[in-house]
Design a protein around this motif. Sequence first.
Motif, PDB file in Angstrom:
ATOM      1  N   LEU A   1       0.835  -1.211   0.000  1.00 16.20           N
ATOM      2  CA  LEU A   1       0.000   0.000   0.000  1.00 16.20           C
ATOM      3  C   LEU A   1       0.866   1.256   0.000  1.00 16.20           C
ATOM      4  O   LEU A   1       0.519   2.258  -0.641  1.00 16.20           O
ATOM      5  CB  LEU A   1      -0.921  -0.017   1.229  1.00 16.20           C
TER       6      LEU A   1
ATOM      7  N   GLU B   1       0.751   4.145  -2.815  1.00 11.58           N
ATOM      8  CA  GLU B   1       0.482   5.529  -2.402  1.00 11.58           C
ATOM      9  C   GLU B   1       1.549   6.487  -2.949  1.00 11.58           C
ATOM     10  O   GLU B   1       1.226   7.585  -3.417  1.00 11.58           O
ATOM     11  CB  GLU B   1       0.427   5.599  -0.873  1.00 11.58           C
TER      12      GLU B   1
ATOM     13  N   TYR C   1      -5.280   0.605  -4.876  1.00  9.28           N
ATOM     14  CA  TYR C   1      -5.023   1.006  -3.491  1.00  9.28           C
ATOM     15  C   TYR C   1      -6.233   0.710  -2.606  1.00  9.28           C
ATOM     16  O   TYR C   1      -6.095   0.196  -1.488  1.00  9.28           O
ATOM     17  CB  TYR C   1      -4.683   2.491  -3.442  1.00  9.28           C
TER      18      TYR C   1
END
Length: 277
Positions: A4, A8, A255
């Motif tokens: 993640l 990001e 995501y």
Amino acid sequence: MATLREIELRLKSVRNIQKITSTMKMIASAGLAKAQRSMNAAKVYGEANNEVFNQASDIKPEGKNLFLVISSDKGLCGGIHSSVTKATRKALTGHPESPLPGTTIDPETPIMVVGDKAKAQLSRSVADNLRLSFNQIGRDVPTFTDAASVADLIIQSGVEYDSVILVYNRFATAISYEPTALVINGEKALAESENFRAYEMEDDFTKDLAQFALANAIYSALVEGHASEISARRNAMDNASKNASDMITALQMQYNRGRQAAITNELVDIITGASAL
């Protein structure tokens, strides 16, 4: 599979790129209007040249030729530079899609280039033909002074030629351009033209006419190539912004799915632990 945190960071990077490309598109859109106004004003010079050489329609691009490839020093504008270099190579090799159909060009014809981008591309394929290059032209809208300087340096270069073949991008619409070749005849070709001999003139005007016609043609090609470049850059930045938007959508979905999976795993661990107690 990317974590993640990695997704990001990539999302942040793509968003920053989209901001840059959107800004460059706005700048190019503003510059395109200015470039088109200058191009329309410069067409008067090109029309004057056409009127002159229509009177010498019996002249053919034979003898010693010289290629002048019109490009620029800037990038991020799609295939605007490769289009003129490809057209030049096709003309030299007698390709069926040559911008000078039916004309035989010596493969060793000297080449001069305006712009570092086209120079770098031609250096990889026809380096032996390169004689002179010009840069720092086209950072802003080209002027007749720029064109006159280029024409003066060509004349003083010592390269012998009977005609100059300009290869540049002709502005078609705001979203399209076309590589074009334009033959500008030299002093000798004008002097030998039967059509020009029909006029009685006291002084020999051909030298001045040839030099001025060359500067006129270069100016017209410079501003038209500049307008094509600005248009291509705007379209390239628009496409880049759309691609960035698609990437943001895909990364955001990835995501969200990863985050949802992480939350689900945490809930499963909590429920499993509570059941064990």
